[in-house]
Write a protein that holds these residues in place. Structure first.
Motif, short mmCIF file in Angstrom:
data_model
loop_
_atom_site.label_atom_id
_atom_site.label_comp_id
_atom_site.label_asym_id
_atom_site.label_seq_id
_atom_site.Cartn_x
_atom_site.Cartn_y
_atom_site.Cartn_z
N ALA A 8 0.84 -1.36 -0.08
CA ALA A 8 0.07 -0.02 0.04
C ALA A 8 0.82 1.19 -0.08
O ALA A 8 2.10 1.14 0.49
CB ALA A 8 -0.85 0.10 1.31
N ALA A 9 0.20 2.39 -0.45
CA ALA A 9 0.95 3.64 -0.46
C ALA A 9 0.05 4.51 0.52
O ALA A 9 -1.18 4.63 0.49
CB ALA A 9 1.01 4.28 -1.72
N LEU A 10 0.86 5.14 1.43
CA LEU A 10 0.24 6.09 2.17
C LEU A 10 0.06 7.38 1.56
O LEU A 10 0.84 8.08 1.14
CB LEU A 10 0.97 6.23 3.74
CG LEU A 10 0.76 7.43 4.37
CD1 LEU A 10 -0.57 7.00 5.22
CD2 LEU A 10 1.70 7.63 5.62
N THR A 21 -4.46 0.68 -2.20
CA THR A 21 -3.73 -0.52 -2.24
C THR A 21 -4.69 -1.32 -3.50
O THR A 21 -5.49 -0.66 -4.10
CB THR A 21 -4.18 -1.42 -0.90
OG1 THR A 21 -3.43 -2.54 -0.87
CG2 THR A 21 -5.40 -1.29 -0.45
N SER A 22 -4.79 -2.81 -3.22
CA SER A 22 -5.54 -3.31 -4.14
C SER A 22 -6.11 -4.63 -3.12
O SER A 22 -5.56 -5.21 -2.15
CB SER A 22 -4.98 -4.00 -5.29
OG SER A 22 -3.91 -4.73 -5.02
N LEU A 23 -7.39 -5.10 -3.48
CA LEU A 23 -7.86 -6.17 -2.93
C LEU A 23 -8.21 -7.23 -3.75
O LEU A 23 -8.86 -6.95 -4.80
CB LEU A 23 -8.98 -6.06 -1.77
CG LEU A 23 -8.58 -5.08 -0.54
CD1 LEU A 23 -9.89 -4.22 0.00
CD2 LEU A 23 -7.83 -5.77 0.20
N PHE A 89 0.63 0.29 9.55
CA PHE A 89 1.24 0.49 8.12
C PHE A 89 2.71 0.40 8.54
O PHE A 89 3.19 1.22 9.51
CB PHE A 89 1.08 1.98 7.66
CG PHE A 89 1.63 2.35 6.25
CD1 PHE A 89 1.63 1.36 5.24
CD2 PHE A 89 2.75 3.29 6.54
CE1 PHE A 89 2.33 1.89 4.27
CE2 PHE A 89 3.45 3.62 5.56
CZ PHE A 89 3.23 3.03 4.20
N ASP A 90 3.48 -0.23 7.77
CA ASP A 90 4.71 -0.58 7.89
C ASP A 90 5.51 0.46 6.68
O ASP A 90 5.64 -0.06 5.55
CB ASP A 90 5.26 -1.97 7.73
CG ASP A 90 6.81 -2.24 7.73
OD1 ASP A 90 7.46 -1.30 7.94
OD2 ASP A 90 7.26 -3.46 8.34
N PRO A 91 6.22 1.37 7.04
CA PRO A 91 6.76 2.13 5.98
C PRO A 91 8.05 1.51 5.34
O PRO A 91 8.41 1.95 4.24
CB PRO A 91 7.11 3.59 6.70
CG PRO A 91 7.33 3.31 8.16
CD PRO A 91 6.26 2.15 8.36
N ALA A 92 8.70 0.68 5.97
CA ALA A 92 9.95 0.10 5.55
C ALA A 92 9.52 -0.77 4.38
O ALA A 92 10.22 -0.94 3.43
CB ALA A 92 10.46 -0.84 6.60
N ASN A 136 -8.78 2.44 -2.20
CA ASN A 136 -8.62 3.53 -1.25
C ASN A 136 -9.22 3.29 -0.03
O ASN A 136 -10.44 3.25 0.01
CB ASN A 136 -8.86 4.90 -2.10
CG ASN A 136 -7.87 5.09 -3.03
OD1 ASN A 136 -6.53 5.04 -3.11
ND2 ASN A 136 -8.60 5.76 -4.22
N ILE A 137 -8.49 3.16 1.18
CA ILE A 137 -9.14 3.02 2.40
C ILE A 137 -8.64 4.26 3.16
O ILE A 137 -7.66 4.63 3.54
CB ILE A 137 -8.45 1.71 3.08
CG1 ILE A 137 -8.84 0.58 2.01
CG2 ILE A 137 -9.13 1.68 4.55
CD1 ILE A 137 -8.08 -0.72 2.81
#
Length: 376
Positions: A8-10, A21-23, A89-92, A136-137
Motif C-alpha cells: 500500500a501507499a500512504l 492498495t488493491s484487494l 502501516f509498515d513504511p519500511a 482506497n481505504i
C-alpha cells in the motif's frame, strides 16, 4: 484471525489519511468485510447510500465473466472504503496489515455497484475470486465525515439522485453545529449552512407522515422503492425551495421553522376542501402541476395571512375562495374541481401556463373591495 497484508501507499490529503492498495474479490467476500450504510427514507440515521441497482450490478458481472474468459477483464476505477479505526502501516515495506474482525466491516463510501458486480461474478465463476480491484481505504474517519465524502465524490465527479442529495444536505445542516465536519466544496457548504433542504424536508415529512394531511403517504421519499406516492420528494422539495423559501414569501423567515409545517398543512387542507370533489386519486392537485401552481401563489397567500397573524385553515380557505371569485373569465376554470381532473386542462399545463395562472390568482386575491362590496 482474518488477517490481510497488502502492499500500500500512504496518501495524505489535508487531515484525510488514505491507503491506496488493491484487494482480491476473495477479500471482499470475507464475512463482515464491508457494509453499505443505505439511506432509509423513514429514518433520520447516519445512512447515506443510494439503493443498489441490481440490473447495473448484473451487467457488470456479465462483463467481468466474459472478460475473465478472454483474460481481458478491465475495471481500473478504485473503490473507496472507510473505517473509523486505524490500520497498521509498515513504511519500511510499504505494507498495511489488519485483522478484519477488528477493523471491519469497512463502510463503502463509493463503489457499491462495483463490489456487487464483482461478488456476483465470483459466485458464477470461481476464477473471479483472484481478480484484483484498486482500493482506497480512509482510516480514522467518523460517520459524518464518511457521509460528507460520499456527497463530495458523487456531486463533484458524477451526479447522485437529487432526492438523496437533499436528504444528506438536510442531515448535515442539523449536524454542522454539533459535529466537526470536513472541508466541503463551497457550494455544498453554502447549501448546508443555508438550511433550506432541512427546512423543506421538515415540511415534506410532516405533510407525508401526518394522518390528517391530504398529502399523507403521497410523497415518494428518497430510496423509497414502493409504488405509492403521486409526486417524488425531489420535485416536492424543489418546489418548496423555489417558492416557499423565496425572498418574497413571509414563510421563508427562519422564525417560522417551528410552525411552517403546520401552516403548510392548513394551506393544503384548504386547497383540497375547495378543489377536490372526492375522487382525489384522479386529481392533478397532487401532481407536479398542482404543487407548482399553489406553491407559486403561496407568497401572496402568506403575505395576506402574516399581516393578520392568522394562518387558520378557514382563513386561508376564505382568501382562496375570494381569489377564485375574482378571476377573469379566461381563468375561472381553475376554481372548479373538474378542471383539475387528470386528463383535463390542468394535466397539459407547462411552466409558462402555470406562471400565468398563478399570477392571475395572485392578482385576484389582491383585489380590494369597498364597504359596498364593489371591487376597486
Amino acid at each position: 484471525m482474518e488477517t490481510i497484508s497488502r502492499p500500500a501507499a500512504l496518501v495524505r490529503q489535508g487531515s484525510l489519511k488514505l491507503y491506496s492498495t488493491s484487494l482480491k474479490v476473495s477479500d471482499l467476500k470475507r464475512p463482515n468485510f464491508y457494509t453499505i450504510s443505505k439511506l432509509d427514507p423513514a429514518d433520520a440515521g447516519p445512512g447515506y447510500q443510494r439503493l443498489l441497482n441490481d440490473g447495473r450490478a448484473k451487467r457488470l458481472a456479465d462483463y467481468l465473466i466474459d472478460g475473465q474468459t478472454e483474460h481481458d477483464a478491465f475495471l481500473p476505477t478504485s473503490i473507496f472504503l472507510a473505517t473509523n479505526k486505524d490500520i497498521s502501516f509498515d513504511p519500511a515495506t510499504n505494507t498495511i496489515t489488519f485483522d478484519v474482525s477488528q477493523i471491519g466491516p469497512f463502510n463503502v463510501v463509493d463503489g457499491q455497484h462495483r463490489i456487487a458486480g464483482l461478488v456476483l461474478a465470483a459466485e458464477k465463476n470461481a476464477d473471479m475470486l483472484e481478480f484484483e480491484i484498486p482500493v482506497n481505504i480512509a482510516v480514522n474517519l467518523d460517520e459524518i465525515s464518511q457521509m460528507c465524502h460520499f456527497l463530495i465524490v458523487n456531486t463533484t465527479q458524477r451526479s447522485v439522485d437529487r432526492a438523496i442529495e437533499q436528504q444528506i444536505v438536510a442531515r448535515l445542516t442539523k449536524m454542522i453545529g454539533l459535529e466537526k465536519t470536513p472541508t466541503m466544496p463551497r457550494w455544498i457548504r453554502r447549501q448546508v449552512e443555508k438550511g433550506e433542504d432541512a427546512r423543506a424536508l421538515a415540511v415534506a415529512n410532516h405533510l407525508n407522515d401526518e394522518p390528517s394531511s391530504p398529502w399523507y403517504g403521497k410523497i415518494r421519499m428518497a430510496n423509497d422503492e414502493g409504488d405509492g406516492g403521486t409526486i417524488n420528494q425531489k420535485s416536492f422539495i424543489t418546489s418548496l425551495r423555489r417558492h416557499i423559501f423565496s425572498a418574497n414569501n413571509p414563510l421563508s423567515n427562519p422564525v417560522w421553522d417551528g410552525n411552517r409545517p403546520l401552516i403548510l398543512l392548513n394551506y393544503w387542507k384548504a386547497i383540497i376542501e375547495l378543489l377536490v370533489d372526492g375522487s382525489e386519486t384522479q386529481t392533478v392537485i397532487f401532481k407536479t402541476n398542482g404543487v407548482e401552481l399553489f406553491h407559486t401563489v403561496s407568497p401572496t397567500v402568506f403575505t395576506h395571512l402574516a399581516a393578520k397573524s392568522d394562518f387558520k385553515k378557514d382563513t386561508i380557505k376564505a382568501l382562496l375562495k375570494r381569489g377564485f371569485g375574482n378571476l377573469p373569465p379566461e381563468h375561472i376554470g381553475m376554481s372548479h374541481s373538474e378542471w383539475w381532473h387528470r386528463g383535463g386542462a390542468a394535466s397539459g399545463l407547462n411552466r409558462g401556463a402555470i406562471g400565468k395562472l398563478a399570477n392571475a390568482l395572485s392578482l385576484a386575491m389582491n383585489v380590494q373591495e369597498n364597504a359596498s362590496g364593489v371591487q376597486l
